[in-house]
Design a protein around this motif. Structure first.
Motif, PDB file in Angstrom:
ATOM      1  N   ALA A   1      15.856  -0.926 -17.807  1.00 47.17           N
ATOM      2  CA  ALA A   1      15.980  -1.986 -16.805  1.00 47.17           C
ATOM      3  C   ALA A   1      16.701  -1.465 -15.568  1.00 47.17           C
ATOM      4  CB  ALA A   1      16.752  -3.169 -17.402  1.00 47.17           C
ATOM      5  N   TYR A   2      16.226  -1.878 -14.394  1.00 45.21           N
ATOM      6  CA  TYR A   2      16.855  -1.500 -13.126  1.00 45.21           C
ATOM      7  C   TYR A   2      17.120  -2.769 -12.321  1.00 45.21           C
ATOM      8  CZ  TYR A   2      15.711   3.381 -14.005  1.00 45.21           C
ATOM      9  OH  TYR A   2      15.645   4.623 -14.542  1.00 45.21           O
ATOM     10  N   ARG A   3      18.234  -2.773 -11.651  1.00 47.12           N
ATOM     11  CA  ARG A   3      18.566  -3.914 -10.815  1.00 47.12           C
ATOM     12  C   ARG A   3      18.302  -3.582  -9.360  1.00 47.12           C
ATOM     13  NH1 ARG A   3      24.333  -6.132 -13.297  1.00 47.12           N
ATOM     14  NH2 ARG A   3      23.519  -6.659 -15.385  1.00 47.12           N
ATOM     15  N   GLY A   4      17.676  -4.510  -8.686  1.00 47.30           N
ATOM     16  CA  GLY A   4      17.442  -4.324  -7.262  1.00 47.30           C
ATOM     17  C   GLY A   4      16.163  -3.569  -6.966  1.00 47.30           C
ATOM     18  N   PHE A   5      15.626  -3.815  -5.777  1.00 49.74           N
ATOM     19  CA  PHE A   5      14.400  -3.162  -5.335  1.00 49.74           C
ATOM     20  C   PHE A   5      14.731  -1.724  -4.920  1.00 49.74           C
ATOM     21  CE2 PHE A   5      10.865  -2.394  -2.365  1.00 49.74           C
ATOM     22  CZ  PHE A   5       9.799  -2.848  -3.142  1.00 49.74           C
ATOM     23  N   PRO A   6      13.859  -0.763  -5.224  1.00 48.09           N
ATOM     24  CA  PRO A   6      14.150   0.642  -4.860  1.00 48.09           C
ATOM     25  C   PRO A   6      14.285   0.808  -3.342  1.00 48.09           C
ATOM     26  CG  PRO A   6      11.861   0.405  -5.534  1.00 48.09           C
ATOM     27  CD  PRO A   6      12.533  -0.903  -5.866  1.00 48.09           C
ATOM     28  N   ARG A   7      15.237   1.659  -2.941  1.00 42.53           N
ATOM     29  CA  ARG A   7      15.508   1.829  -1.509  1.00 42.53           C
ATOM     30  C   ARG A   7      14.818   3.055  -0.935  1.00 42.53           C
ATOM     31  NH1 ARG A   7      21.849   0.587  -0.679  1.00 42.53           N
ATOM     32  NH2 ARG A   7      21.082   0.251   1.440  1.00 42.53           N
ATOM     33  N   SER A   8      14.298   3.897  -1.787  1.00 46.18           N
ATOM     34  CA  SER A   8      13.611   5.102  -1.316  1.00 46.18           C
ATOM     35  C   SER A   8      12.564   5.501  -2.341  1.00 46.18           C
ATOM     36  CB  SER A   8      14.609   6.245  -1.118  1.00 46.18           C
ATOM     37  OG  SER A   8      15.126   6.667  -2.375  1.00 46.18           O
ATOM     38  N   LEU A   9      11.677   6.419  -1.932  1.00 49.19           N
ATOM     39  CA  LEU A   9      10.670   6.908  -2.877  1.00 49.19           C
ATOM     40  C   LEU A   9      11.318   7.716  -3.990  1.00 49.19           C
ATOM     41  CD1 LEU A   9       7.595   7.957  -0.692  1.00 49.19           C
ATOM     42  CD2 LEU A   9       7.802   6.040  -2.262  1.00 49.19           C
ATOM     43  N   ALA A  10      12.480   8.324  -3.705  1.00 50.10           N
ATOM     44  CA  ALA A  10      13.196   9.039  -4.768  1.00 50.10           C
ATOM     45  C   ALA A  10      13.618   8.057  -5.861  1.00 50.10           C
ATOM     46  CB  ALA A  10      14.414   9.755  -4.191  1.00 50.10           C
ATOM     47  N   ASP A  11      14.081   6.848  -5.438  1.00 58.56           N
ATOM     48  CA  ASP A  11      14.424   5.808  -6.420  1.00 58.56           C
ATOM     49  C   ASP A  11      13.190   5.396  -7.223  1.00 58.56           C
ATOM     50  OD1 ASP A  11      17.004   5.819  -5.549  1.00 58.56           O
ATOM     51  OD2 ASP A  11      16.823   4.010  -4.325  1.00 58.56           O
ATOM     52  N   VAL A  12      12.068   5.274  -6.536  1.00 64.60           N
ATOM     53  CA  VAL A  12      10.827   4.882  -7.214  1.00 64.60           C
ATOM     54  C   VAL A  12      10.458   5.928  -8.258  1.00 64.60           C
ATOM     55  CG1 VAL A  12       8.368   4.414  -6.930  1.00 64.60           C
ATOM     56  CG2 VAL A  12       9.997   3.572  -5.230  1.00 64.60           C
TER      57      VAL A  12
ATOM     58  N   ARG B   1       6.926   4.811   9.030  1.00 63.16           N
ATOM     59  CA  ARG B   1       7.692   5.775   9.833  1.00 63.16           C
ATOM     60  C   ARG B   1       8.562   6.661   8.954  1.00 63.16           C
ATOM     61  NH1 ARG B   1       7.916   5.851  15.068  1.00 63.16           N
ATOM     62  NH2 ARG B   1       9.962   6.863  14.992  1.00 63.16           N
ATOM     63  N   GLU B   2       9.259   6.040   7.993  1.00 62.22           N
ATOM     64  CA  GLU B   2      10.196   6.792   7.163  1.00 62.22           C
ATOM     65  C   GLU B   2       9.719   6.953   5.721  1.00 62.22           C
ATOM     66  OE1 GLU B   2      12.750   8.254   8.428  1.00 62.22           O
ATOM     67  OE2 GLU B   2      12.583   7.341  10.424  1.00 62.22           O
ATOM     68  N   GLY B   3       8.752   6.144   5.322  1.00 63.97           N
ATOM     69  CA  GLY B   3       8.263   6.234   3.956  1.00 63.97           C
ATOM     70  C   GLY B   3       9.141   5.544   2.935  1.00 63.97           C
ATOM     71  N   ASN B   4      10.002   4.629   3.382  1.00 63.75           N
ATOM     72  CA  ASN B   4      10.870   3.892   2.458  1.00 63.75           C
ATOM     73  C   ASN B   4      10.181   2.603   2.007  1.00 63.75           C
ATOM     74  OD1 ASN B   4      13.012   5.761   2.578  1.00 63.75           O
ATOM     75  ND2 ASN B   4      13.701   4.856   4.531  1.00 63.75           N
ATOM     76  N   PRO B   5      10.367   2.229   0.748  1.00 67.35           N
ATOM     77  CA  PRO B   5       9.722   1.011   0.235  1.00 67.35           C
ATOM     78  C   PRO B   5      10.178  -0.242   0.992  1.00 67.35           C
ATOM     79  CG  PRO B   5      10.524   2.375  -1.571  1.00 67.35           C
ATOM     80  CD  PRO B   5      11.082   2.962  -0.312  1.00 67.35           C
ATOM     81  N   VAL B   6       9.237  -1.132   1.221  1.00 71.06           N
ATOM     82  CA  VAL B   6       9.530  -2.410   1.877  1.00 71.06           C
ATOM     83  C   VAL B   6       9.262  -3.517   0.866  1.00 71.06           C
ATOM     84  CG1 VAL B   6       8.908  -3.978   3.742  1.00 71.06           C
ATOM     85  CG2 VAL B   6       8.905  -1.500   4.145  1.00 71.06           C
ATOM     86  N   GLN B   7      10.275  -4.363   0.659  1.00 70.05           N
ATOM     87  CA  GLN B   7      10.136  -5.435  -0.326  1.00 70.05           C
ATOM     88  C   GLN B   7       9.267  -6.541   0.261  1.00 70.05           C
ATOM     89  OE1 GLN B   7      13.819  -6.718  -1.966  1.00 70.05           O
ATOM     90  NE2 GLN B   7      12.879  -7.896  -3.613  1.00 70.05           N
ATOM     91  N   LYS B   8       8.024  -6.535  -0.171  1.00 67.19           N
ATOM     92  CA  LYS B   8       7.051  -7.485   0.374  1.00 67.19           C
ATOM     93  C   LYS B   8       6.113  -7.903  -0.744  1.00 67.19           C
ATOM     94  CE  LYS B   8       3.969  -5.873   3.190  1.00 67.19           C
ATOM     95  NZ  LYS B   8       3.309  -5.294   4.393  1.00 67.19           N
ATOM     96  N   SER B   9       5.817  -9.184  -0.817  1.00 64.85           N
ATOM     97  CA  SER B   9       4.983  -9.709  -1.885  1.00 64.85           C
ATOM     98  C   SER B   9       3.582  -9.105  -1.832  1.00 64.85           C
ATOM     99  CB  SER B   9       4.895 -11.240  -1.764  1.00 64.85           C
ATOM    100  OG  SER B   9       4.050 -11.757  -2.758  1.00 64.85           O
ATOM    101  N   GLY B  10       3.066  -8.767  -3.017  1.00 60.87           N
ATOM    102  CA  GLY B  10       1.696  -8.287  -3.115  1.00 60.87           C
ATOM    103  C   GLY B  10       1.550  -6.784  -3.161  1.00 60.87           C
ATOM    104  N   THR B  11       2.617  -6.049  -2.950  1.00 59.50           N
ATOM    105  CA  THR B  11       2.505  -4.583  -2.983  1.00 59.50           C
ATOM    106  C   THR B  11       2.639  -4.099  -4.415  1.00 59.50           C
ATOM    107  OG1 THR B  11       4.873  -4.161  -2.703  1.00 59.50           O
ATOM    108  CG2 THR B  11       3.548  -4.439  -0.703  1.00 59.50           C
ATOM    109  N   PRO B  12       2.097  -2.930  -4.753  1.00 66.63           N
ATOM    110  CA  PRO B  12       2.228  -2.412  -6.124  1.00 66.63           C
ATOM    111  C   PRO B  12       3.677  -2.262  -6.566  1.00 66.63           C
ATOM    112  CG  PRO B  12       0.576  -1.165  -4.912  1.00 66.63           C
ATOM    113  CD  PRO B  12       1.250  -2.057  -3.921  1.00 66.63           C
ATOM    114  N   LEU B  13       4.550  -1.844  -5.653  1.00 63.87           N
ATOM    115  CA  LEU B  13       5.951  -1.673  -6.026  1.00 63.87           C
ATOM    116  C   LEU B  13       6.607  -3.019  -6.337  1.00 63.87           C
ATOM    117  CD1 LEU B  13       7.232   1.097  -3.568  1.00 63.87           C
ATOM    118  CD2 LEU B  13       6.535   1.326  -5.959  1.00 63.87           C
ATOM    119  N   GLU B  14       6.304  -4.041  -5.541  1.00 67.31           N
ATOM    120  CA  GLU B  14       6.859  -5.371  -5.777  1.00 67.31           C
ATOM    121  C   GLU B  14       6.336  -5.908  -7.111  1.00 67.31           C
ATOM    122  OE1 GLU B  14       6.896  -9.607  -6.114  1.00 67.31           O
ATOM    123  OE2 GLU B  14       5.054  -8.454  -5.690  1.00 67.31           O
TER     124      GLU B  14
END
Length: 998
Positions: free
Chosen positions: A600-611, A688-701
Motif C-alpha cells: 500500500a502507498y499513500r498519496g499520488f506519485p510525484r515523479s516517474l521514479a515514484d511510479v 514539460r517535466e514528465g511528472n505525473p499529474v493527478q487527473k481523473s481518467g489517466t492510467p496512473l489515477e
C-alpha cells in the motif's frame, strides 16, 4: 615540390571541386557544359579554381559541326604535326568518315548547354574547338603561373572522368594538351597524368546499352593513348585507375548517392596515404600502368547537424581549457622545469640589512617599517600589491637604493641555458597563429607558477597547494613589524636593530620573489585579457549555438508529437493465461490466508521514479500470487511505411526495434522524443517535466484508485474465517483483474519511456561519436589557417553558416563509439567484433533498401597477378588503432589498416594489377573491354541496318561512342574476341593502333 592538380571532366567527380585542402591539390579545373558549371563558378572566389564551359563559345551542335568542316579541309604539314591527340585538322580516311557520319546524322540545332547527349564523339569535338582550346590555355596559365611550375616543381594531374558521359571523351585530349602546355611554357617539366575512370556499371540505369558501348571504345582508346603519349611527350607518364560503383538508379536521390560514391572513391585513390602502395602496385607493370579498383563503404553515416552538435559539444570544452586551464594539472603538473629565482642586485641589499649598526643609524634617522598584523590573506591582487608596494618603499628607504636595481626575475632551464619566464606584450602575434598559441601557453605557464609558488589563487582569493610564498611573506612581515614596533618599553633601538636583521634578510628575500611573481601575474593577466577577447567571443557564439541545439534535441516542445499518430498497444497471448492466475479465487483465498498483501502507498506519485518504485513492488507481489515471473504482457508498436519488392506497405514495429534500426542519429533522437512524449501523454504526465499529474481518467489515477480499493478489501482479510476469506476473495478477484490489466499497460508504458530515455541519454550525453582537432592545428596545407583562426573568421563575419562550416572543419576522426555506429554494431561490441565486421565483406552499401558490396569491373571477377587490399579509416585513438592492427596480424587478415583518411567514413578498398609479365601491354586492356564484346558484336552484326529515317543506326552508335581522331588499340580488340571482319567495320570510323606486344 610536386604541384598537384585536379581536373574534372564532366559531372563525375564534380563534388570534389572546392575541396583543395582536403584533397591536397594546388589547383583545380572543371570542364563541362555551362549549366553544370554556373552555380559553382558564381560561388567560387578561389583563383586556383578555374572553369572551361564547353558550350559557351560554341553554342549548338550545328555550329560545332560547321567549325569541324574546316578541320577536314585543313591538312596538317609534316613539320607541324606534333601529337595526333591535339593536332589541328582531320586527314585520315576513317577520321574523315567518322566526322562526316556525325554531321550527317546528328541533330544540328541541339544546344550544347543541355549536355553532350552521352556522346563522347560530341565531347571530343567540343573540347577541340579553337575557342575552348584558348579557354583551356588561359585556365592553365592562371593556375600554373603563380605556383612556380618547372623542372624542380613537376606537375601531377588527377583527371577524373566516366567512361559513359559525353564529357568522358575529353580526358585524353586534356591530358595531351596539359603535357604540350607544360612543354611549351615550362621546358623540361615532368608531368604525371593520373586518370581515374568511372565505369559503366555505375551508370547502368541511365542508358545501359550506350554506356557499355562508350566504355568499350573509351577503354580501347585509353590503351592506345597510354602507349603513344610517352613517344609524343617524353616528359609525361600516365597511370590508369578503373573502378566500378554500384548502380543506384535514376532520379535525384540516385544521382546524389552516385555523386557521393564517386567522390569517395576518387578521394581514396588521390589520398597521399595510398601513394606509396599504389605506386608499388603499378611499378609491377612497365607496359600500361593500369590498376582495377574496388571501393565499398559501411553506410551508417551521421547527419551534418549531428556532427555539428558533437563538434560543438567538444569545442566548448577546448575553448574553456584554452581560456581557463587547470593550472595545477596542465602547467605545473606536466612541467619538469621548475623556475628558479635570480636577483643579481640582492646581495648588496642583504649585506646592508645584515649590518645592525646601519639599521640602527637608519632607525635613529627616522626610518620606520609599516605596522602590520596578519589577519588572514588579503583579498585579491590589488590588496596584495598595495601591501607589497608599502613594504618595497620601506626597504628602499632603509637601503637607499631603487628596487629595480635588484634585477629580480624567475628563470627556467631551456635549450640555450637559463631563460626568463616570459610573458609577451599584446599584439605581438596575429590571433590564433602558431606564435600566438606559444605566447598564450607562456602566459598560462607564468600564471600557473605564480599560483603554485605563492600558494594562492589570485582569481578566487583562496589558498592552494604550493610553496606558500605569500603566507611566508605575510608571516615574515608580521615578524619584522613586531620586532620593530611591538610594545616593549625596556627594549632599546640597538636591541631591536640586532634582533630584526635576520628577519629583514629573510623578509627581503621573500618579498623580492613575491614582487617578481606579482609582476608576472599582472603582465600575464593583461596579455590574456587583451588576446583572449576573440576566443571569449567564439565561446559565446558556440554556447549560444549549443544551447539552441540542446533546446531542440534535449528539450523540444512535446505537444508537437502528440498531434501525430501515436503508437499502438496490444496485449500479448500470455495475458489471458496470467489473468486467469490473478483472478483465481481459490488461489487468492489461499494466499490471503498465508498473509499475502498488495503493498500500500499513500498519496499520488510525484515523479516517474515514484511510479517505477510502486510498479516494481506491485509486480513483485503479483509474481508471488501467480507463482510465475512477471513478463511484459503487452507491447507498444509503431506504424511504419516500408518498401517490399518495390511496393510500399505499412508495418508495425516494436518501439525498441524502431529506435535501434534507425541509422540517422538525428532521426533516432527525434524518434526517441516522439516515444517519450507519447508515453508521458498516455501516462497522464506533464509534457514539460514528465511528472505525473493527478487527473481523473489517466492510467496512473486509475491504478492508484484500484490499489486503494484493494488495500481496503485486503484489510477485511484479517478475519481468519474460511467462509469470510472466500467472500473477500470473491470481492477482490474482479478488482484485482482490472488492476492487473492497468498495471500491465502502465508497466509497458514505463518500459517504452525508459527505452526512449536511454537512447536520448546515450546520444545526447554519451561519449562523442566524432573527435576534434586541436585549436592550434592547421586546416589543410594551402590556406595556412589554424582551426581557431577559422572559427574567429566565421564569428567575425556574423554569419552562422560560416561559423558552422568552421566548426565542422575541426572534426578530425571517429571515436570508438562512432566507429561502432558507422559499422552498425551495438555499444557493447568488442574490438574483435569490429575487426570481424570489417573482415566480413567489401563494405555494406545500402542501395534501394538492399545491402550491396563493392563490385568488380563490369561485375566480372578479375584474375590479378598482384593485388592490395585495405580498410581505410579516419583518425582513431592511438590505442584503438594499435588494437585493430594487432587484430589483423593475429588473424592473418588479407588487408592492411590505414588510418588518417580525411573523411568520416570506413572504406574497403582493393586494387589489382593484371600484368602477366614485365612490360605486359595487353592483358589489362583486354580484360577491361572483354565484358562488352558480346554487345559490340551484336551491334556489328547489324552493321548495315538502315532505319526508316535513312539513318545507319548501328554505325552511328559506334561512331557516337568514341572520339574522332583518337585511335583504338587493335591488339586488345583482337585479344578480347573481335575478328578481322569486326575490326574492318570498326576501322571504317577509327584508326587502329598497331603497336605490338613485346
Amino acid at each position: 615540390m610536386t604541384i598537384r592538380m585536379l581536373i574534372v571532366c564532366g559531372g563525375s567527380g564534380a563534388s570534389l571541386l572546392g575541396q583543395r585542402n582536403v584533397l591536397g591539390v594546388h589547383a583545380e579545373l572543371q570542364i563541362d557544359v555551362s549549366r553544370a558549371i554556373e552555380a559553382r563558378a558564381k560561388q567560387s572566389l578561389d583563383p586556383y579554381s578555374q572553369f572551361v564551359a564547353l558550350d559557351r563559345n560554341v553554342g549548338t551542335v550545328g555550329l560545332l559541326f560547321q567549325e569541324a568542316r574546316y578541320w577536314i579541309l585543313q591538312r596538317v604539314s609534316q613539320g607541324s604535326r606534333g601529337s595526333a591527340y591535339i593536332q589541328a585538322g582531320v586527314e585520315s580516311p576513317p577520321d574523315i568518315q567518322h566526322l562526316q557520319l556525325l554531321m550527317d546524322c546528328l541533330s544540328a540545332p541541339a544546344p550544347l548547354e543541355q549536355g553532350l547527349a552521352q556522346s563522347p564523339a560530341i565531347g571530343g569535338l567540343a573540347i577541340r574547338h579553337p575557342q575552348n582550346q584558348a579557354a583551356l590555355e588561359q585556365a592553365l596559365e592562371r593556375v600554373t603561373a603563380p605556383l612556380g611550375v618547372g623542372p624542380e616543381n613537376p606537375v601531377e594531374a588527377w583527371i577524373i572522368s566516366s567512361t559513359v558521359e559525353g564529357a568522358g571523351g575529353i580526358h585524353r585530349f586534356v591530358g595531351a594538351f596539359l603535357a604540350n602546355f607544360l612543354r611549351r611554357r615550362y621546358v623540361g617539366t615532368p608531368v604525371r597524368l593520373n586518370f581515374i575512370r568511372i565505369g559503366s556499371l555505375t551508370y547502368r540505369s541511365v542508358n545501359p546499352r550506350q554506356a557499355a558501348l562508350n566504355t568499350f571504345f573509351g577503354v580501347a582508346a585509353d590503351a592506345a593513348f597510354a602507349l603513344q603519349i610517352p613517344q609524343d611527350f617524353p616528359e609525361a607518364t600516365t597511370r590508369w585507375f578503373y573502378i566500378e560503383l554500384p548502380d543506384v538508379g535514376m532520379g535525384e536521390q540516385g544521382a546524389s548517392l552516385r555523386t557521393q560514391m564517386v567522390e569517395m572513391a576518387t578521394k581514396v585513390m588521390m589520398w597521399e596515404g595510398m601513394e606509396e602502395d599504389l605506386q608499388r602496385l603499378l611499378s609491377h607493370n612497365q607496359g600500361i600502368p593500369v590498376a582495377v579498383a574496388r571501393m565499398g563503404y559501411w553506410g551508417k553515416d551521421f547527419s551534418e547537424q549531428w556532427k555539428y552538435y558533437e563538434a560543438l559539444r567538444q569545442l566548448r570544452e577546448r575553448l574553456q581549457e584554452l581560456l581557463e586551464p587547470n593550472y595545477q594539472q596542465k602547467c605545473v603538473g606536466e612541467s619538469t622545469r621548475k623556475p628558479q629565482f635570480v636577483a643579481p642586485g640582492l646581495g648588496e641589499w642583504i649585506e646592508r640589512m645584515g649590518n645592525e649598526q646601519f639599521i640602527l643609524q637608519q632607525m635613529e634617522s627616522g626610518w620606520r617599517f609599516p605596522l602590520y598584523r596578519m589577519q588572514g590573506f588579503p583579498k585579491g591582487l590589488a590588496e596584495i600589491q598595495k601591501l607589497v608596494g608599502q613594504w618595497k618603499e620601506a626597504l628602499e628607504a632603509l637601503v637607499g637604493r631603487e628596487w629595480e636595481e635588484l634585477q629580480a626575475e624567475w628563470v627556467v632551464e631551456g635549450v640555450l641555458g637559463r631563460e626568463p619566464l616570459r610573458v609577451a606584450e599584446p599584439g605581438e602575434a596575429p590571433f590564433g597563429s602558431e606564435t600566438w598559441f606559444r605566447q598564450v601557453e607562456e602566459a598560462h605557464t607564468a600564471k600557473a607558477w605564480v599560483r603554485h609558488l605563492l600558494g594562492y589563487d589570485l582569481r578566487v582569493s583562496q589558498p592552494v597547494e604550493g610553496e606558500n610564498l605569500l603566507e611566508k611573506l605575510l608571516t615574515a612581515a608580521q615578524r619584522v613589524s613586531s620586532v620593530l614596533s611591538g610594545f616593549s618599553p625596556l627594549k632599546k633601538r640597538a636591541k631591536r636593530a640586532h634582533e630584526v636583521k635576520e628577519s629583514l634578510i629573510e623578509f627581503i628575500q621573500i618579498l623580492a620573489k613575491v614582487d617578481s611573481l606579482l609582476n608576472l601575474e599582472a603582465r600575464a593577466y593583461h596579455f590574456l585579457e587583451k588576446e583572449m577577447a576573440p576566443a571569449y567571443h567564439i565561446l559565446e557564439v558556440a554556447n549560444a549555438e549549443f544551447k539552441n541545439l540542446w533546446s531542440q534535441w534535449a528539450q523540444p516542445d512535446y505537444t508537437q508529437y502528440i498531434t501525430q499518430e501515436g503508437p499502438e498497444f496490444s496485449f500479448s497471448e500470455v495475458m489471458s493465461e496470467r489473468m486467469a492466475l490473478v483472478r483465481d479465487e481459490e488461489n487468492l483465498q489461499a494466499y490471503l490466508r498465508q498473509g499475502w498483501r498488495l503493498p500500500a502507498y499513500r498519496g499520488f506519485p510525484r515523479s516517474l521514479a515514484d511510479v517505477r518504485t510502486r510498479v516494481a513492488a506491485w509486480t513483485k507481489a503479483l509474481e508471488s500470487l501467480m507463482g510465475v515471473k512477471w513478463v511484459a504482457s503487452g507491447e507498444f508498436r509503431i506504424k511504419k511505411v516500408v518498401t517490399v519488392e518495390g511496393k510500399e506497405q505499412e508495418e508495425l514495429q516494436s518501439i525498441e526495434g524502431w529506435l535501434s534500426k534507425e541509422e540517422n542519429t538525428w532521426r533516432r533522437v527525434e524518434n526517441a522524443h516522439f516515444v517519450r512524449a507519447w508515453t508521458w501523454h498516455l501516462l497522464g504526465c506533464d509534457l514539460r517535466e514528465g511528472n505525473p499529474v493527478q487527473k481523473s481518467g489517466t492510467p496512473l489515477e486509475k491504478l492508484e484508485r484500484l490499489a486503494r480499493k484493494l488495500t481496503r478489501l485486503q484489510f477485511l482479510a484479517r478475519v481468519p474465517l474460511s467462509w469470510w476469506l472466500k467472500k473477500v476473495a470473491q470481492w477482490m478477484s474482479p478488482v484485482l483483474g482490472e488492476f492487473f490489466t492497468t498495471l500491465t499497460y502502465v508497466d509497458c508504458l514505463l518500459q517504452a519511456e525508459e527505452t526512449a530515455t536511454k537512447v536520448l541519454e546515450q546520444e545526447l550525453r554519451g561519449d562523442p561519436v566524432v573527435t576534434i582537432r586541436n585549436l592550434s592545428e592547421m586546416l589543410g596545407r594551402f590556406n595556412r589557417m589554424t582551426w581557431l583562426q577559422a572559427l574567429y573568421e566565421g564569428v567575425r563575419r556574423a554569419d552562422l553558416a560560416s561559423f558552422k562550416h568552421a566548426v565542422m572543419c575541426g572534426i578530425s576522426g571517429l571515436s570508438e563509439r562512432g566507429l561502432r555506429q558507422i559499422l552498425g554494431l551495438g555499444n557493447r561490441a568488442s574490438i574483435e567484433d569490429i575487426h570481424s565486421k570489417l573482415s566480413s565483406s567489401m563494405g555494406e552499401m545500402r542501395i534501394n533498401d538492399k545491402v550491396v558490396e563493392a563490385p568488380w569491373w563490369a561485375e566480372t571477377p578479375m584474375q590479378p597477378t598482384l593485388s592490395l587490399e585495405y580498410r581505410l579509416l579516419p583518425i582513431l585513438s592511438p590505442k584503438l588503432q594499435e588494437q585493430l592492427q594487432n587484430m589483423a596480424k593475429e588473424h592473418f587478415s588479407p588487408f592492411k589498416y590505414l588510418f588518417g583518411f580525411p573523411e568520416l567514413a570506413v572504406i574497403a578498398f582493393s586494387a589489382a594489377s593484371m600484368a602477366q609479365e614485365f612490360g605486359d601491354i595487353l592483358t589489362a586492356p583486354t580484360a577491361l573491354i572483354r565484358p562488352f564484346v558480346p554487345l559490340v558484336k551484336d551491334v556489328l552484326s547489324e552493321w548495315d541496318y538502315i532505319s526508316a529515317y535513312n539513318v545507319p543506326v548501328r554505325q552511328l552508335e559506334v561512331a557516337s561512342a568514341g572520339v574522332c581522331g583518337e585511335p583504338l588499340y587493335e591488339l586488345a580488340l583482337k585479344a578480347a574476341g573481335l575478328d578481322d571482319e569486326d575490326l574492318k567495320k570498326i576501322g571504317q570510323y577509327y584508326m587502329l593502333y598497331r603497336k605490338q606486344h613485346k
